[in-house]
Design an enzyme around this catalytic site. Sequence first.
Site, PDB file in Angstrom:
ATOM      1  N   PHE A   1       0.845  -1.184   0.000  1.00 24.18           N
ATOM      2  CA  PHE A   1       0.000   0.000   0.000  1.00 24.18           C
ATOM      3  C   PHE A   1       0.880   1.234   0.000  1.00 24.18           C
ATOM      4  CE2 PHE A   1      -4.420   1.324   0.800  1.00 24.18           C
ATOM      5  CZ  PHE A   1      -5.092   0.192   0.387  1.00 24.18           C
TER       6      PHE A   1
ATOM      7  N   GLN B   1      -7.211  15.156   2.692  1.00 24.46           N
ATOM      8  CA  GLN B   1      -6.601  14.203   1.773  1.00 24.46           C
ATOM      9  C   GLN B   1      -7.405  14.065   0.487  1.00 24.46           C
ATOM     10  OE1 GLN B   1      -6.198   9.704   2.628  1.00 24.46           O
ATOM     11  NE2 GLN B   1      -4.145  10.567   2.612  1.00 24.46           N
TER      12      GLN B   1
ATOM     13  N   HIS C   1      -7.582  11.679  -2.561  1.00 23.33           N
ATOM     14  CA  HIS C   1      -7.108  10.369  -2.999  1.00 23.33           C
ATOM     15  C   HIS C   1      -6.836  10.458  -4.491  1.00 23.33           C
ATOM     16  CE1 HIS C   1      -6.854   6.116  -3.789  1.00 23.33           C
ATOM     17  NE2 HIS C   1      -6.972   5.843  -2.504  1.00 23.33           N
TER      18      HIS C   1
ATOM     19  N   LEU D   1     -14.296   5.761  -5.386  1.00 21.49           N
ATOM     20  CA  LEU D   1     -12.906   5.415  -5.128  1.00 21.49           C
ATOM     21  C   LEU D   1     -12.447   4.145  -5.829  1.00 21.49           C
ATOM     22  CD1 LEU D   1     -10.580   6.452  -3.238  1.00 21.49           C
ATOM     23  CD2 LEU D   1     -11.080   4.416  -1.914  1.00 21.49           C
TER      24      LEU D   1
ATOM     25  N   GLU E   1      -6.238   2.216  -3.334  1.00 18.27           N
ATOM     26  CA  GLU E   1      -4.802   2.105  -3.523  1.00 18.27           C
ATOM     27  C   GLU E   1      -4.382   0.641  -3.669  1.00 18.27           C
ATOM     28  OE1 GLU E   1      -2.671   5.431  -1.378  1.00 18.27           O
ATOM     29  OE2 GLU E   1      -2.164   3.661  -0.212  1.00 18.27           O
TER      30      GLU E   1
ATOM     31  N   ARG F   1      -0.386   9.462  -0.688  1.00 21.54           N
ATOM     32  CA  ARG F   1      -1.450  10.016  -1.532  1.00 21.54           C
ATOM     33  C   ARG F   1      -1.264  11.475  -1.905  1.00 21.54           C
ATOM     34  NH1 ARG F   1      -6.162   6.823   1.796  1.00 21.54           N
ATOM     35  NH2 ARG F   1      -5.604   4.822   0.883  1.00 21.54           N
TER      36      ARG F   1
ATOM     37  N   HIS G   1     -11.116  12.718  -0.010  1.00 24.82           N
ATOM     38  CA  HIS G   1     -11.221  11.392   0.562  1.00 24.82           C
ATOM     39  C   HIS G   1     -11.265  11.347   2.081  1.00 24.82           C
ATOM     40  CE1 HIS G   1     -10.886   7.084   0.589  1.00 24.82           C
ATOM     41  NE2 HIS G   1      -9.758   7.106   1.250  1.00 24.82           N
TER      42      HIS G   1
ATOM     43  N   ARG H   1      -2.639  11.250   5.817  1.00 23.89           N
ATOM     44  CA  ARG H   1      -2.853   9.904   6.333  1.00 23.89           C
ATOM     45  C   ARG H   1      -2.333   8.868   5.346  1.00 23.89           C
ATOM     46  NH1 ARG H   1      -6.774   5.787   5.696  1.00 23.89           N
ATOM     47  NH2 ARG H   1      -8.100   7.054   4.356  1.00 23.89           N
TER      48      ARG H   1
HETATM   49  C1  LIG Z   1     -14.353   4.787  -0.365  1.00 22.41           C
HETATM   50  C2  LIG Z   1     -13.480   4.765   0.834  1.00 22.41           C
HETATM   51  C3  LIG Z   1     -12.538   3.760   0.992  1.00 22.41           C
HETATM   52  C4  LIG Z   1     -11.727   3.722   2.118  1.00 22.41           C
HETATM   53  N1  LIG Z   1     -10.831   2.709   2.256  1.00 22.41           N
HETATM   54  C5  LIG Z   1     -10.065   2.652   3.366  1.00 22.41           C
HETATM   55  C6  LIG Z   1      -9.165   1.577   3.575  1.00 22.41           C
HETATM   56  O1  LIG Z   1      -9.050   0.671   2.745  1.00 22.41           O
HETATM   57  N2  LIG Z   1      -8.422   1.554   4.691  1.00 22.41           N
HETATM   58  C7  LIG Z   1      -8.531   2.523   5.643  1.00 22.41           C
HETATM   59  O2  LIG Z   1      -7.848   2.442   6.640  1.00 22.41           O
HETATM   60  N3  LIG Z   1      -9.388   3.557   5.487  1.00 22.41           N
HETATM   61  C8  LIG Z   1     -10.158   3.645   4.371  1.00 22.41           C
HETATM   62  N4  LIG Z   1     -11.034   4.687   4.221  1.00 22.41           N
HETATM   63  C9  LIG Z   1     -11.222   5.643   5.302  1.00 22.41           C
HETATM   64  C10 LIG Z   1     -12.146   5.076   6.373  1.00 22.41           C
HETATM   65  O3  LIG Z   1     -13.054   4.191   5.793  1.00 22.41           O
HETATM   66  C11 LIG Z   1     -12.931   6.146   7.104  1.00 22.41           C
HETATM   67  O4  LIG Z   1     -12.060   7.122   7.527  1.00 22.41           O
HETATM   68  C12 LIG Z   1     -13.604   5.533   8.306  1.00 22.41           C
HETATM   69  O5  LIG Z   1     -14.419   4.478   7.925  1.00 22.41           O
HETATM   70  C13 LIG Z   1     -14.397   6.483   9.159  1.00 22.41           C
HETATM   71  O6  LIG Z   1     -14.995   5.721  10.194  1.00 22.41           O
HETATM   72  P1  LIG Z   1     -15.745   6.338  11.424  1.00 22.41           P
HETATM   73  O7  LIG Z   1     -16.098   5.226  12.328  1.00 22.41           O
HETATM   74  O8  LIG Z   1     -14.957   7.461  11.977  1.00 22.41           O
HETATM   75  O9  LIG Z   1     -17.041   6.984  10.783  1.00 22.41           O
HETATM   76  P2  LIG Z   1     -18.094   6.435   9.698  1.00 22.41           P
HETATM   77  O10 LIG Z   1     -17.934   5.021   9.389  1.00 22.41           O
HETATM   78  O11 LIG Z   1     -18.090   7.421   8.591  1.00 22.41           O
HETATM   79  O12 LIG Z   1     -19.432   6.557  10.479  1.00 22.41           O
HETATM   80  C14 LIG Z   1     -19.978   7.776  10.900  1.00 22.41           C
HETATM   81  C15 LIG Z   1     -21.174   7.441  11.718  1.00 22.41           C
HETATM   82  O13 LIG Z   1     -21.661   8.624  12.321  1.00 22.41           O
HETATM   83  C16 LIG Z   1     -23.042   8.700  12.154  1.00 22.41           C
HETATM   84  N5  LIG Z   1     -23.422  10.100  12.188  1.00 22.41           N
HETATM   85  C17 LIG Z   1     -22.888  11.126  11.508  1.00 22.41           C
HETATM   86  N6  LIG Z   1     -23.516  12.258  11.812  1.00 22.41           N
HETATM   87  C18 LIG Z   1     -24.475  11.949  12.712  1.00 22.41           C
HETATM   88  C19 LIG Z   1     -25.470  12.687  13.404  1.00 22.41           C
HETATM   89  N7  LIG Z   1     -25.650  13.996  13.244  1.00 22.41           N
HETATM   90  N8  LIG Z   1     -26.297  12.021  14.241  1.00 22.41           N
HETATM   91  C20 LIG Z   1     -26.173  10.671  14.406  1.00 22.41           C
HETATM   92  N9  LIG Z   1     -25.241   9.947  13.788  1.00 22.41           N
HETATM   93  C21 LIG Z   1     -24.410  10.581  12.957  1.00 22.41           C
HETATM   94  C22 LIG Z   1     -23.326   8.001  10.855  1.00 22.41           C
HETATM   95  O14 LIG Z   1     -24.637   7.533  10.821  1.00 22.41           O
HETATM   96  C23 LIG Z   1     -22.320   6.857  10.909  1.00 22.41           C
HETATM   97  O15 LIG Z   1     -22.860   5.783  11.633  1.00 22.41           O
HETATM   98  C24 LIG Z   1     -11.840   4.731   3.082  1.00 22.41           C
HETATM   99  C25 LIG Z   1     -12.769   5.750   2.918  1.00 22.41           C
HETATM  100  C26 LIG Z   1     -13.569   5.781   1.805  1.00 22.41           C
HETATM  101  C27 LIG Z   1     -14.510   6.921   1.638  1.00 22.41           C
END
Ligand SMILES: Cc1cc2nc3c(=O)[nH]c(=O)nc-3n(C[C@H](O)[C@H](O)[C@H](O)COP(=O)(O)OP(=O)(O)OC[C@H]3O[C@@H](n4cnc5c(N)ncnc54)[C@H](O)[C@@H]3O)c2cc1C
Lengths: 236, 573
Positions: B115, B235, B237, B247, B250, B281, B347, B388
């Site tokens: 990666f 970031q 991507h 997306l 990577e 990235r 991203h 990141r």
């Molecule tokens: C397409 C894509 C691919 C990725 N691939 C990778 C990878 O391979 N490896 C890696 O390490 N990272 C990757 N990332 C980054 C990573 O997935 C995210 O940074 C991470 O999942 C964020 O997780 P989280 O738990 O912080 O929030 P999220 O999973 O985004 O969840 C946010 C939560 O908050 C809730 N929420 C938001 N606002 C409110 C509100 N006002 N009231 C109630 N609930 C609310 C939502 O309902 C949701 O449940 C990727 C990101 C993307 C977009």
Amino acid sequence: MIDMNFRIFRFDPEKDKEPYFRHYTVLAEPWERLLDCLNRIKWEQDGTLAYRMSCAHGVCGSDAMKINGRCALACQKLVKDYQGTEVVLEPLPGPGFPVLKDLMVDMAAFFKTIELVRPFLNASGTPEKERLQSPEERKKVDEVIRCILCACCVGACPVSNENEKFVGPAALVQAFRRIFDSRDNEKDQRMKQLDYPDGAWGCVNHFECTRVCPKEIPVTKSINLIKREIQKSKLS
Amino acid sequence: MIFEHDVVIVGSGLAGLRAALEIAPVADVAVISKVFPTRSHSGAAQGGIGAALGNEEPDSWEWHMYDTVKGGDYLTDQDAAEVLATDAIRAVYELEHLGVPFSRTAEGRIAQRAFGGHTSNFGEAAVKRACYAADRTGRVILDTLYAEALKRGIKVYSEFNLMDLVLNGGAVKGVAVYELATGEIHLFKTRAVLLATGGFGKVYKVTSNCFANTGDGVYLAYRAGIPLEDMEFVQFHPTGIYGLGVLISEAARGEGGVLRNREGRRFMEEYAPTIKDLAPRDMVSRAIMTEIRQGRGIDGRDFVNLDLTHIGKDRLAEKLSDISSFARIYLGVDTATEPIPVSPTCHYMMGGIPTDVDGRVLDERNAPVPGLYAAGECACVSIHGANRLGCNSLVDLVVFGRRAGKMIVRDLEHLERKEFPETAGTDVVRQIETLKTRTKGERAAAIRGAMQQVMTDHCSVFRTERGLQDALAELEILKERYQSVCIDYRSDSFNTDLLDAIELEYLLGLAETMVRSALARKESRGAHYREDYPERDDDRWLKHTLIRRTDRGPEISYKPVTITRFQPKPRTY
Ligand SMILES: Cc1cc2nc3c(=O)[nH]c(=O)nc-3n(C[C@H](O)[C@H](O)[C@H](O)COP(=O)(O)OP(=O)(O)OC[C@H]3O[C@@H](n4cnc5c(N)ncnc54)[C@H](O)[C@@H]3O)c2cc1C
Ligand code: SF4
Ligand code: SF4
Ligand code: FES
């Protein structure tokens, strides 16, 4: 940009006695998704329209609906494939999905059936590192782990549409994921749980689920494999 | 209604769920989420989760830590990076034990792939560190943690939206929440609140982020007077599907994919001679934009090609099947025979709510805010510094989600559920009334579209003083326009129209903090590239930005970076 015509199912429980269809025209690029059209309708023409969506690329499972009669994700269908036709959008069908508003349905019953198959791994002991699993063993679940719980399959299944008690294809896919995971040690129990008329045997091989699954999971084949395992376990 | 729980977790992505699992055995914890848990954006993560298991080739946590620090252009707090790199290994085994269906090596161990920015021996060569389940790693981890939450009977309130934090005398006492189904405003009285609301890519026009990523938790913390850290670091991507931003992980380059310009040349060889297409990235995105600016985009247009054709049909089907299906569905491209047109897509947000390594939210004096915690993309620990590394978010979520959970359990002893202010929620009621009764004005979408354009034009991969000043001025106008935002739907049930309008306030507020922080930082570091200050300047700028809302307007201050093992060096790959 092309003109796209939509006929969309509308129902607001606060106001409407009966559901009705409303017509919309919206400009869209051929490479855009039907979801982009819905968003444009909602954001630019009629904010009263309600539907669920989030990821917009077929990974969160939010925007399952009936598109010209077939259950599908609006974010996976492209404008160019509907050019010149009227697109009819309706909520997921069936007794398991009461309409809440417009294209939003109540998913509670659906998720209850998922819970029913206990979709978590039951394994004993915690080794210091990972449990070993050969690539061949792991391959057995390669397709089913694609499931995004969108419920298209259940919406499309003729049995689920008739019989609310049928556990349905999505829950069976979830069950498959654990039954065929070499690390799980509740296989027998899981199969016993599905061995009843509205369990695995409810499926009568209509293949509708397989046809609509947006993640191209061989749903019917997986269900048949469960049935075969149940039979095998009874013989031995 | 009034609900009471010891702990409320806002967000059901991996960070929120992992924290909930930690708290559930000892205290009454509830999770609220604006989408059903398995719809959370964590499920979109494709490529992998980083941990130095060494299953494929020798690896060590020190190398992982070094890569994280260097990848972050030395803005990473090294105590936090050390926690991440050491605990990552345990965290990945834990996920496996919970049932995550990782892909496997021939020996049956968790499979790992290369990666961006992951190297062996402190930058010598690329290393396979990303643990993966095909190209749906986030999805299967999310399913697994959600199932685990079910098993433990954790209470989840789905389609409940956080609307405000309830504070009393500087301590958090609960939250005000809007229920989508009924339009009711509920108050949750708690002893502790954990924000795990994810990122806010929707500030930009083209993003890999989902529609729910509107930064609610981050903005509401800011509105409540909590500073935000390093908001200028966004970031991009390098490989979003051209036009859509969907997306292409990577992992595609980790499995051997290469970027090519209009001449068919593998241009990353010039920008990062050692690890080429697997550079971090920020560097790859800048390289793509440079190629495009110099007329070497495909057909002279604003994209380049990602070439996977030499990987082979079988390997593509086995390891990159979702990605291949995205290319097929959205572009009609067969990845085995044709390249994918790509350009940078917004991203990930490195910045967010400042926390310590135990998830405690820190105020402007670096003191914990009683009762408030944050984890995941909404938090800034800061592990990711100025940029990141791929696979470091998923591991951040489970490592720091768990640590926040543990800290909350410890703190509960002295946190009490009382002194809930009587006025709680009244502002929210007023806010909703105002929106529902306003009959003349402008739709949210028009203002949001304009904001996304401004941010894309002036606060993306390349930035200048002039552009950022323009952006700030335009955001001022948009904020003014927002004062007359008007909705169509005024009823109570499933009013997504109303929520769209409310989320726009958050996005506008966050955009402003991003532009102001970017304007202030007169250097280039990681993802923040100032064309007018193209060099990194450690003497003046090796520090974290804090921006805080005050009566006098937003105020910027700085705090030092924690440096332990690795002194800043020039960053070349
Ligand atoms: C397409 C894509 C691919 C990725 N691939 C990778 C990878 O391979 N490896 C890696 O390490 N990272 C990757 N990332 C980054 C990573 O997935 C995210 O940074 C991470 O999942 C964020 O997780 P989280 O738990 O912080 O929030 P999220 O999973 O985004 O969840 C946010 C939560 O908050 C809730 N929420 C938001 N606002 C409110 C509100 N006002 N009231 C109630 N609930 C609310 C939502 O309902 C949701 O449940 C990727 C990101 C993307 C977009
Ligand atoms: S194959 Fe079985 S589950 Fe699928 S649609 Fe037919 S009856 Fe329903
Ligand atoms: S099996 Fe396919 S159609 Fe059914 S819920 Fe899963 S992804 Fe959706
Ligand atoms: S919006 Fe996520 S699957 Fe369509």
